[in-house]
Design a protein around this motif. Structure first.
Motif, mmCIF file in Angstrom:
data_model
loop_
_atom_site.group_PDB
_atom_site.id
_atom_site.type_symbol
_atom_site.label_atom_id
_atom_site.label_comp_id
_atom_site.label_asym_id
_atom_site.label_seq_id
_atom_site.Cartn_x
_atom_site.Cartn_y
_atom_site.Cartn_z
ATOM 1 N N SER A 30 40.788 35.646 30.874
ATOM 2 C CA SER A 30 40.089 35.125 29.280
ATOM 3 C C SER A 30 41.768 34.898 28.825
ATOM 4 C CB SER A 30 39.328 36.240 28.709
ATOM 5 O OG SER A 30 39.887 37.264 28.643
ATOM 6 N N ALA A 31 43.425 35.697 28.810
ATOM 7 C CA ALA A 31 44.200 35.581 28.595
ATOM 8 C C ALA A 31 45.548 35.628 29.801
ATOM 9 C CB ALA A 31 44.258 35.921 27.092
ATOM 10 N N HIS A 33 49.559 35.764 30.451
ATOM 11 C CA HIS A 33 50.727 36.413 29.600
ATOM 12 C C HIS A 33 51.934 36.108 30.169
ATOM 13 C CE1 HIS A 33 47.538 40.173 27.350
ATOM 14 N NE2 HIS A 33 47.288 39.330 28.691
ATOM 15 N N ILE A 43 59.923 46.345 28.671
ATOM 16 C CA ILE A 43 59.443 45.261 28.900
ATOM 17 C C ILE A 43 58.634 44.482 27.595
ATOM 18 C CG2 ILE A 43 57.649 44.024 30.200
ATOM 19 C CD1 ILE A 43 57.520 46.134 32.164
ATOM 20 N N MET A 48 51.464 35.533 25.075
ATOM 21 C CA MET A 48 49.918 35.687 25.518
ATOM 22 C C MET A 48 49.156 33.954 24.761
ATOM 23 S SD MET A 48 47.130 38.682 24.251
ATOM 24 C CE MET A 48 47.331 37.804 22.753
ATOM 25 N N ASN A 91 41.326 41.594 32.832
ATOM 26 C CA ASN A 91 41.656 42.198 31.585
ATOM 27 C C ASN A 91 42.244 44.253 31.663
ATOM 28 O OD1 ASN A 91 40.320 41.286 30.002
ATOM 29 N ND2 ASN A 91 38.009 41.833 30.294
ATOM 30 N N PHE A 93 44.609 43.796 33.819
ATOM 31 C CA PHE A 93 46.030 43.385 34.206
ATOM 32 C C PHE A 93 46.982 43.669 35.513
ATOM 33 C CE2 PHE A 93 45.617 44.373 29.334
ATOM 34 C CZ PHE A 93 46.369 43.171 28.714
ATOM 35 N N TYR B 33 47.237 51.950 28.859
ATOM 36 C CA TYR B 33 47.447 51.640 30.042
ATOM 37 C C TYR B 33 49.071 52.651 30.591
ATOM 38 C CZ TYR B 33 44.844 47.831 28.744
ATOM 39 O OH TYR B 33 44.472 46.935 27.850
ATOM 40 N N LEU B 45 48.573 48.958 38.288
ATOM 41 C CA LEU B 45 48.010 49.802 36.868
ATOM 42 C C LEU B 45 47.598 51.410 37.653
ATOM 43 C CD1 LEU B 45 46.440 49.996 34.540
ATOM 44 C CD2 LEU B 45 44.716 48.699 35.234
ATOM 45 N N TYR B 48 43.803 53.672 32.553
ATOM 46 C CA TYR B 48 43.591 53.061 31.630
ATOM 47 C C TYR B 48 42.348 54.184 30.810
ATOM 48 C CZ TYR B 48 39.859 49.901 33.175
ATOM 49 O OH TYR B 48 38.166 49.904 33.429
ATOM 50 N N SER B 94 47.622 47.915 24.168
ATOM 51 C CA SER B 94 47.151 46.372 23.168
ATOM 52 C C SER B 94 45.787 46.687 21.928
ATOM 53 C CB SER B 94 46.319 45.766 24.317
ATOM 54 O OG SER B 94 45.946 46.349 25.129
ATOM 55 N N GLN B 97 40.852 43.157 24.218
ATOM 56 C CA GLN B 97 41.830 42.421 25.905
ATOM 57 C C GLN B 97 41.148 41.065 25.740
ATOM 58 O OE1 GLN B 97 39.039 44.318 28.495
ATOM 59 N NE2 GLN B 97 40.982 45.810 29.453
ATOM 60 N N GLY B 98 42.251 40.368 26.518
ATOM 61 C CA GLY B 98 42.295 38.470 26.345
ATOM 62 C C GLY B 98 42.570 38.789 25.368
ATOM 63 N N VAL B 99 42.446 37.938 24.228
ATOM 64 C CA VAL B 99 43.052 37.076 23.307
ATOM 65 C C VAL B 99 43.652 38.379 22.731
ATOM 66 C CG1 VAL B 99 42.700 34.211 24.048
ATOM 67 C CG2 VAL B 99 41.466 36.009 22.227
ATOM 68 N N THR B 100 43.424 38.808 22.218
ATOM 69 C CA THR B 100 43.315 40.266 21.418
ATOM 70 C C THR B 100 44.312 41.322 21.870
ATOM 71 O OG1 THR B 100 41.564 41.145 21.584
ATOM 72 C CG2 THR B 100 41.572 40.014 19.974
ATOM 73 N N GLY B 101 44.837 40.959 23.469
ATOM 74 C CA GLY B 101 45.748 42.048 24.353
ATOM 75 C C GLY B 101 47.029 41.932 24.151
ATOM 76 N N GLU B 102 47.322 41.456 23.860
ATOM 77 C CA GLU B 102 48.802 41.452 23.451
ATOM 78 C C GLU B 102 49.428 42.960 23.974
ATOM 79 O OE1 GLU B 102 51.485 40.106 20.189
ATOM 80 O OE2 GLU B 102 52.948 40.277 21.319
ATOM 81 N N LEU B 103 50.686 42.488 25.069
ATOM 82 C CA LEU B 103 50.428 44.189 25.164
ATOM 83 C C LEU B 103 52.055 44.591 24.329
ATOM 84 C CD1 LEU B 103 50.311 43.255 28.936
ATOM 85 C CD2 LEU B 103 49.276 45.439 27.419
ATOM 86 N N PHE B 105 54.866 47.779 25.402
ATOM 87 C CA PHE B 105 55.259 48.499 26.659
ATOM 88 C C PHE B 105 56.272 49.148 25.923
ATOM 89 C CE2 PHE B 105 53.836 46.785 30.632
ATOM 90 C CZ PHE B 105 53.837 45.935 30.446
#
Lengths: 105, 114
Positions: A30-31, A33, A43, A48, A91, A93, B33, B45, B48, B94, B97-103, B105
């Protein structure tokens, strides 16, 4: 089998060159990165995106959902852009192995 | 702003010893994660969590356990360390997930098992 494939693995460029790093993925996402990792460093998230194109300064990221492909472009590259660039998607990653970029002054 | 903090940054263990890596985030993120990064391989991974009190296995969970008793903390445990667990470990969080999932670290924790 890697769910996310990047190319090239290594890239050396002269300062000022236009750089493209490619990412292809086989998982449903769905996205997607784009991340940056400096040598010995942490990192950070660059982009995104789920469709189209995004731009931050000299960096541009594009994605084609139908073709399951994304590109990261760096315009007017600079030595400080030297880093490993990683794409990731899914999802849970899935990560590519990274593209190591060296920009020579 | 602290963001995501990992402790310790470096650790050397002998085979069979146990240890815990702590990840703390101050952004009220639901998702956390643990990854490991090895030369020539992408981040993988380990485990999580999608919220306080929940954990799930990732791609390489064997030899590790995790707990998320508080929303801001995600602990990674090695009960009996093995040389194959020598790696750099990254925690991330995050909002979704998806478009709201900016990671976001942590700085990484370098673990060596002798």
């Amino acid at each position: 089998k890697n769910e996310v494939e990047q190319s090239p693995q290594n890239l050396t460029a002269q300062e000022g060159e236009f750089i493209t790093i490619n990412c292809s993925y086989s998982v449903g996402i769905s996205a997607l990165h784009w991340l940056q990792q400096h040598p010995g460093g942490g990192i950070v998230s660059l982009f995104m995106l789920s469709s189209g194109k995004k731009k931050h300064g000299r960096l541009i990221a594009t994605i084609n959902i139908q073709e399951k492909h994304s590109s990261l472009h760096i315009t007017a590259s600079h030595p400080r852009d030297s880093a490993v660039y990683i794409c990731a998607g899914g999802n849970q990653f899935y990560f590519g192995t990274g593209t190591s970029l060296t920009v020579i002054p | 702003n602290a963001g995501v903090t990992q402790t310790p940054k470096f650790r050397v263990l002998k085979t069979g010893q146990s240890m815990t890596l702590l990840c703390a985030q101050d952004m009220n993120h639901e998702y956390m994660y643990w990854y490991r990064q090895d030369p020539g391989m992408g981040l993988r991974l380990i485990h999580y969590s999608v919220g306080e009190g929940t954990t799930a296995k990732g791609e390489v969970p064997d030899g590790y356990n995790v707990s998320r008793l508080k929303k801001q903390n995600f602990l990674l445990g090695l009960e009996s360390a093995a040389p194959s667990q020598t790696s750099v470990y990254f925690c991330a969080s995050s909002h979704g997930q998806g478009v709201t999932g900016e990671l976001f670290f942590g700085e990484g924790s370098r673990l060596t098992v002798l």
